[in-house]
Scaffold this motif. Structure first.
Motif, PDB file in Angstrom:
ATOM      1  N   UNK A  17      65.360  53.470 -12.000  1.00 44.17           N
ATOM      2  CA  UNK A  17      64.415  52.435 -12.435  1.00 44.17           C
ATOM      3  C   UNK A  17      63.946  52.736 -13.852  1.00 44.17           C
ATOM      4  N   UNK A  18      63.636  51.686 -14.555  1.00 45.15           N
ATOM      5  CA  UNK A  18      63.138  51.837 -15.911  1.00 45.15           C
ATOM      6  C   UNK A  18      62.281  50.622 -16.233  1.00 45.15           C
ATOM      7  N   UNK A  76      61.413  47.311 -18.442  1.00 47.37           N
ATOM      8  CA  UNK A  76      62.349  46.372 -19.053  1.00 47.37           C
ATOM      9  C   UNK A  76      62.270  46.340 -20.566  1.00 47.37           C
ATOM     10  N   UNK A  77      63.405  46.121 -21.166  1.00 51.52           N
ATOM     11  CA  UNK A  77      63.459  45.808 -22.585  1.00 51.52           C
ATOM     12  C   UNK A  77      63.740  44.321 -22.691  1.00 51.52           C
ATOM     13  N   UNK A  78      63.239  43.712 -23.727  1.00 53.90           N
ATOM     14  CA  UNK A  78      63.375  42.254 -23.805  1.00 53.90           C
ATOM     15  C   UNK A  78      64.653  41.802 -24.506  1.00 53.90           C
ATOM     16  N   UNK A 136      69.886  33.821 -22.015  1.00 53.08           N
ATOM     17  CA  UNK A 136      69.061  32.915 -21.229  1.00 53.08           C
ATOM     18  C   UNK A 136      68.690  31.681 -22.028  1.00 53.08           C
ATOM     19  N   UNK A 148      54.266  37.901 -20.208  1.00 51.20           N
ATOM     20  CA  UNK A 148      55.069  39.017 -20.707  1.00 51.20           C
ATOM     21  C   UNK A 148      54.882  39.183 -22.211  1.00 51.20           C
ATOM     22  N   UNK A 172      68.013  42.796 -14.787  1.00 56.38           N
ATOM     23  CA  UNK A 172      67.945  42.689 -16.247  1.00 56.38           C
ATOM     24  C   UNK A 172      66.664  41.971 -16.634  1.00 56.38           C
ATOM     25  N   UNK A 173      66.143  42.329 -17.795  1.00 57.20           N
ATOM     26  CA  UNK A 173      64.901  41.706 -18.270  1.00 57.20           C
ATOM     27  C   UNK A 173      65.120  40.254 -18.677  1.00 57.20           C
ATOM     28  N   UNK A 174      66.369  39.812 -18.704  1.00 57.74           N
ATOM     29  CA  UNK A 174      66.656  38.416 -19.045  1.00 57.74           C
ATOM     30  C   UNK A 174      66.667  37.504 -17.832  1.00 57.74           C
ATOM     31  N   UNK A 209      62.050  37.664 -14.425  1.00 56.73           N
ATOM     32  CA  UNK A 209      61.651  38.808 -15.248  1.00 56.73           C
ATOM     33  C   UNK A 209      60.995  38.342 -16.541  1.00 56.73           C
ATOM     34  N   UNK A 210      61.367  37.155 -16.977  1.00 60.53           N
ATOM     35  CA  UNK A 210      60.855  36.661 -18.245  1.00 60.53           C
ATOM     36  C   UNK A 210      59.420  36.139 -18.142  1.00 60.53           C
ATOM     37  N   UNK A 266      57.616  43.647 -14.034  1.00 61.51           N
ATOM     38  CA  UNK A 266      59.048  43.604 -13.713  1.00 61.51           C
ATOM     39  C   UNK A 266      59.590  45.035 -13.724  1.00 61.51           C
ATOM     40  N   UNK A 267      60.256  45.408 -12.645  1.00 55.95           N
ATOM     41  CA  UNK A 267      60.893  46.726 -12.593  1.00 55.95           C
ATOM     42  C   UNK A 267      62.400  46.495 -12.606  1.00 55.95           C
ATOM     43  N   UNK A 268      63.093  47.246 -13.428  1.00 54.27           N
ATOM     44  CA  UNK A 268      64.551  47.134 -13.448  1.00 54.27           C
ATOM     45  C   UNK A 268      65.142  48.129 -12.459  1.00 54.27           C
TER      46      UNK A 268
END
Lengths: 389, 389
Positions: A1-2, A4-6, A12, A57, B47-49, B53-54, B59-61
């Motif tokens: 787990x990490x 998120x990066x945008x 999208x 966000x 994914x953050x996309x 998640x947006x 949001x956890x990846x």
């Protein structure tokens, strides 16, 4: 787990970006509408704990009084708008000069920031107002009282809200300490009103306007506690007149986005009390009670999209504010309220509970005013005080 | 300016935490309901996309197939639920064994994951099903066709959706390549249905149940394109029977949260086609069309809160899916659609546009079926294809 990066690998569907300065409950509820429309809502917050920051966000932390923070915030926004009226006028002008699309613009918004300018402009366009004057000293107040009678209402030209910045003076002696504080003031004649009404209209940059039904707002200690939509028993001609006044103000002042016009209904007709140029407490009922919520409407207006239908979805809609009490344990009260009334709509703003603070609202919809009003009242009292009445 | 940290000095009102595994449009639309109720929605995204998640701060990846990621995700959640059916059953059992409140539980959800188990269980409780059998080879399929007639429908036991994993075979030769793929299969008799219906019900852990009105779902190429609420002209007794079947399935299978039961209406009565245990495409109309949206209802159910009213807000509600075309420039079409019909409600999911992919939906509400249906159709065609029809 990490975390998120945008920046992702996919592509999208990225919608228009609307930046809202301020991150209170108005921005929070705007996010619900933005999610539906695929609009990317960005907010400028003072803290990540603020109401809207917790659900958006693209929250940027910064100071709305800083021109540099505002400019940085506005970069990439298709429209910039406001959750409150406190952004300095000159900063808004600077953003527009830099080419950002700011709605409402400074020329319009200043009339929601400065009560003296508001009164001057409304008087100039013939919108009905109480008698008023700028006052600087006791002699001015005495002269105003002499001409228009007592009590005299003193209002801070800038910064008042929810009853703050308003002083009702029965004699010039009561005005003295207010005058001594150095705050810029206007005097208004005390209006013996029958009730308070509000008209919410939207206007887009290319000039389309719509008006929601006129509502009655019920205040307690200067704070709105209840909104009845539509205003019960209001003469249709008076209602149409109120809407016409509000649409005219929006047009004459060049408002883009929402305009809420608070009015007094008096024996001698309607008088404009206050203006707000953003989603407004008197329009929270529209989330469920109108085909287009005020929050969606504001987004559409500031992006110059065609405006949505303001048609009501039920004959009677009542919104009751939840004002914080001493007990922050509100969620434990969901069980009773939801079981008691499966149709009640609860809105919590995720704000720290402080006595008297607006921390949420409830909405009830139906056919009969007394029934619907009682449902909203019961839910609001139980949620905030834990008392079954 | 800086990026926000989630630990602030204030003490915001923190609501119950619901963790949703998956971050598609169902989680995205659940966030709108969570914002109103002050529920903290957390999602597990790849994914953050992703769509949800947006719009969700927490949001956890991670990977929904990883037991470790799921356990880490579930920590601190008051309830864990799902945006899709793809989480391995054993991982769900492990979460429950660790003390997490998972809704629906593995014992229930497995019936939405495994079509053979679903058919066995429905048959056992007497819910009406097409003739069916597990099939492993051509002899099984031939015997099934011999007994129940051709065509025979083969379905993958796991993993199918939107028409994928379904093969209609006119003869055993057509079944051969499907069988050769090694996928576990069931055979079902081909149902000459009049139309497809869906019933959405909610059930809470302590056993409260509610049913939304029965809707008609219109499919094209195996994908739902339109939902008519309520199902036009449906005999009230048949409607009540359908609701009763769905509520019984929810109870017997121990479903907690939402259950969508897709049914065939045939000359000989109703037959259950598929089950889903989450917010469902056939329930998107409830966002504006019911007093409680399916997303709010799901949150209330998984938190064991009293369920909300499923009452419709208009006589006729039509939802039309937006299926991606070749052109990703959908926002430019808002102007026409919103100007043409100020009452149309548009929902974009913020997903990458790919041909045939569900990228949004529109909802129209009103009194007359043909008018409302035409409004939804026009908006959907224009938004996805840019064609005025």
């Amino acid at each position: 787990m990490s975390t998120p990066s945008l920046t992702g690998a996919n592509a999208p569907l990225v919608g228009p970006v609307v930046g809202m300065i301020g991150a209170g409950q108005l921005a929070r509820m705007t996010q619900q509408a933005a999610i539906a429309l695929g609009i990317e809502l960005r907010v400028l917050a003072a803290s990540a704990d603020e109401s809207a920051a917790r659900v958006i966000v693209d929250t940027r932390l910064g100071d709305y009084r800083s021109a540099a923070d505002l400019r940085e915030f506005a970069k990439g926004c298709d429209a910039v708008t406001f959750d409150h009226e406190h952004v300095p006028t000159e900063h808004i002008e600077a953003l527009a000069a830099d080419g950002f699309a700011v709605h409402p613009g400074a020329d319009a918004l200043v009339h929601a920031q400065d009560k003296a300018l508001m009164r001057e402009r409304l008087t100039a366009i013939g919108a009905p107002c109480p008698a008023w004057a700028r006052v600087a000293d006791e002699a001015d107040v005495a002269a105003f009282g002499e001409e228009h009678g007592w009590p005299v209402v003193l209002k801070a030209v800038r910064g008042g809200y929810d009853g703050r910045g308003v002083w009702v003076c029965d004699a010039v002696e009561q005005a003295a300490p207010v005058l001594a504080s150095g705050v810029a003031l206007i005097a208004e004649s005390f209006v013996p009103f029958e009730r308070e009404l509000a008209v919410l209209v939207a206007r887009s940059p290319h000039g389309q306007g719509v008006s929601y039904p006129v509502v009655e707002t019920v205040q307690r200690d200067g704070i709105c506690v209840e909104v009845l939509a539509p205003a019960p028993g209001l003469d249709p001609e008076v209602a149409a007149g109120a809407q016409s006044i509000a649409l005219r103000i929006a047009r004459e002042l060049g408002v883009t986005g929402l305009l809420a016009v608070e009015m007094f209904q008096t024996a001698r007709g309607l008088l404009v009390n206050e203006l707000a140029m953003r989603p407004h407490n008197s329009g929270h009922w529209t989330i469920e009670g109108a085909r287009t919520s005020q929050f969606e409407q504001h987004l559409r207006a500031v992006l110059d999209l065609p405006l949505g239908s303001p048609a009501p979805t039920a004959p009677v809609v009542v919104m009751a504010n939840l004002l914080g009490g001493d007990d922050p344990d509100l969620f434990s009260r969901y069980e009773h309220v939801m079981a008691h009334d499966p149709g009640i709509k609860v809105h919590f703003y995720g704000k720290e509970v402080r006595p008297g603070r607006k921390i949420g609202h409830v909405t009830a919809l139906g056919d009969d005013l007394e029934t619907v009003r009682e449902r909203a009242r019961h839910a609001a009292v139980y949620l905030t005080e834990g008392i079954y009445t």
